[in-house]
Design an enzyme around this catalytic site. Structure first.
Site, short mmCIF file in Angstrom:
data_model
loop_
_atom_site.label_atom_id
_atom_site.label_comp_id
_atom_site.label_asym_id
_atom_site.label_seq_id
_atom_site.Cartn_x
_atom_site.Cartn_y
_atom_site.Cartn_z
N ASP A 1 -11.79 -4.34 -4.58
CA ASP A 1 -10.56 -4.06 -3.83
C ASP A 1 -9.45 -3.90 -4.86
O ASP A 1 -8.97 -4.88 -5.44
CB ASP A 1 -10.27 -5.22 -2.88
CG ASP A 1 -8.91 -5.10 -2.20
OD1 ASP A 1 -8.18 -4.13 -2.46
OD2 ASP A 1 -8.56 -6.01 -1.41
N GLN B 1 -3.98 -3.56 -5.35
CA GLN B 1 -2.85 -4.01 -6.16
C GLN B 1 -3.02 -3.64 -7.63
O GLN B 1 -2.20 -4.03 -8.47
CB GLN B 1 -2.69 -5.53 -6.03
CG GLN B 1 -2.45 -6.02 -4.61
CD GLN B 1 -1.11 -5.57 -4.05
OE1 GLN B 1 -0.21 -5.15 -4.78
NE2 GLN B 1 -0.97 -5.64 -2.74
N HIS C 1 -8.09 -10.82 0.24
CA HIS C 1 -7.32 -10.33 1.38
C HIS C 1 -8.22 -10.37 2.60
O HIS C 1 -9.44 -10.20 2.49
CB HIS C 1 -6.85 -8.91 1.08
CG HIS C 1 -5.85 -8.35 2.03
ND1 HIS C 1 -6.21 -7.87 3.28
CD2 HIS C 1 -4.51 -8.16 1.93
CE1 HIS C 1 -5.14 -7.41 3.89
NE2 HIS C 1 -4.09 -7.57 3.10
N CYS D 1 -1.72 -12.10 4.29
CA CYS D 1 -3.11 -11.79 4.66
C CYS D 1 -4.11 -12.51 3.75
O CYS D 1 -5.19 -12.00 3.47
CB CYS D 1 -3.38 -10.29 4.63
SG CYS D 1 -2.42 -9.38 5.87
N LYS E 1 0.60 2.10 -1.15
CA LYS E 1 1.03 1.18 -2.20
C LYS E 1 1.24 1.88 -3.54
O LYS E 1 1.67 1.25 -4.50
CB LYS E 1 0.00 0.05 -2.36
CG LYS E 1 -0.15 -0.84 -1.13
CD LYS E 1 -1.15 -1.96 -1.39
CE LYS E 1 -1.52 -2.70 -0.11
NZ LYS E 1 -0.39 -3.46 0.47
#
Length: 420
Positions: free
Chosen positions: A205, A208, A128, A374, A231
């Site tokens: 990261d 998700q 991202h 992104c 999220k």
């Protein structure tokens, strides 16, 4: 004799999400843009309202009852988050506005002070922008060198190539846990083990990943991990950084101001202990409390149950997409049980532009994403200008997938007639 069909997880939770029960453009809403942001359950909405109506006050700074109650709730959420990702201590959880700010915190507080000319930072082509741009800025300032892991033929993280990139020059490996475009689940535990063998730090990261599967930062053995509250059923404007205590203690403050200090003099200051050293100014109090409520909500359902149900949806979604000849999906295919990838599908449909698809589907009440998500470098790598993306969460149903697939077929047929 009638057989009662067993309720799915979505059947049991959909009443908790008021926003799902509406019409968009005269059609029942089908919300399939969960990788961009999730919807919020009543428990989170109530937590926000309750704070503002019952004990709105600043934290840490007052001894009166409202301030004490706000502080307890604010710090209580930190404890919940720490337990949710299995951090060793609540002090290892730093609140941030979002995952982007959390990555920037590491980039500036650690990267600018630790990296030297010629040091190497390993990223991947699927990152991202939030995990690319900060390191580009740091590399430009420090003289560090960025290197990139590419993809396998199945469009997954190329672990074998990674092994050829990492060396004694590697000071940091920063990579996504789950790609928001490819849906691949990266082998973060093995990545961490290899990087640590060379003395490199590891940042994950997990935007998700945290909303969709059980996360154990100590099992991964990462040095830092970031996630965004919005999220994972929480409010916008709040996220968190997990960091190993000894590493966070060694890092200088990211921002200066109130709350992050111990003592202030005219010519110098001393800084507060963890985690407050990194939380300057009045924080997002309501949002942090709301995130704690979201963690409670997800924990009560069970992340293992959420993951298992989403795997069922993933298998069904890809089974239906495979029936449409014009559709090309990106990232690995799920196995027959829906495992092996995340519950999202980025795809193209021949000559039909993803933005046109998204617009037509919106007229049918269906919310999907269209664009580069992104991940512009990744889209160049896979030779796709942009993609459409349908992303699922545990409140989605098979019936919604059916509505999406039917509308997608109609849209492709419509544009096919124009092109024909």
């Amino acid at each position: 004799m009638t057989v009662t069909q067993e309720k799915t997880l979505a059947d049991r939770v959909r009443a908790d999400f008021p926003i799902l029960h509406q019409e968009v453009n005269g059609k029942p809403l089908v919300y399939l843009d969960n990788a961009a942001t999730s919807q919020k359950p009543v428990a989170v909405l109530d937590a926000l309202r309750n704070y503002y109506e019952q004990y709105n006050s600043n934290v840490h700074r007052g001894v009166h009852t409202l301030s004490a109650k706000a502080t307890d709730a604010y710090e209580g959420s930190r404890v919940k988050i720490a337990k949710f990702v299995n951090a060793a201590l609540p002090q290892e959880i730093i609140y941030a506005r979002n995952a982007s700010e959390a990555i920037n915190l590491v980039a500036y507080a650690w990267g600018l002070t630790s990296l030297q000319p010629g040091d190497e930072v390993i990223l991947s082509v699927m990152e991202h922008h939030s995990n690319l741009v900060p390191w580009q800025l740091v590399a430009k300032t420090t003289g560090a060198v960025l290197k990139f892991v590419e993809l396998t033929q199945n469009q997954e993280f190329d672990l074998e190539q990674f092994k050829t990139l990492v060396s004694d020059k590697t000071k940091l490996v920063s990579t996504v846990y789950v790609s928001n475009t490819l849906g691949c689940i990266n082998p973060v535990k093995e990545i961490s083990e290899i990087a640590h063998h060379y003395g490199a730090k590891v940042l994950i990261d997990a935007c998700q990943a945290v909303p969709h599967m059980p996360i154990d930062v100590r099992a991964i053995d990462c040095d830092w991990l970031v996630a965004s509250g919005h999220k994972m059923c929480g409010p916008t404007g709040i996220g968190f950084l997990y960091g190993k205590r000894e590493i966070l203690k060694a890092m200088p403050p990211f921002m200066g101001g109130g709350e992050m200090i111990a003592d202030v003099f005219l010519d110098h200051s001393t800084y507060a202990d963890l985690p407050h050293k990194f939380e300057a100014g009045t924080p997002a109090i309501a949002e942090a409390i709301g995130l704690g409520a979201a963690v409670d909500y997800l924990t009560n359902i069970g992340m293992d149950k959420i993951h298992a149900y989403e795997a069922e949806l993933t298998a069904y979604l890809f089974e239906q997409l495979r029936q449409i000849p014009q559709i090309q999906t990106y990232g690995p295919q799920p196995d027959r049980n829906g495992e092996g990838r995340a519950a999202l599908a980025a795809f193209t449909a021949g000559e039909v532009h993803p933005h046109d698809l998204s617009t037509i589907l919106d007229q049918a009440g269906i919310a999907i994403r269209a664009g580069h998500h992104c991940t512009q470098p990744l889209h160049r790598y896979i030779k796709a200008q942009s993609t459409a993306r349908a992303s699922l969460y545990f409140y989605n149903t098979r019936e919604e997938i059916d509505v999406f697939i039917a509308a997608l077929k109609e849209a492709i047929d419509f544009f096919g007639g124009l092109f024909g």
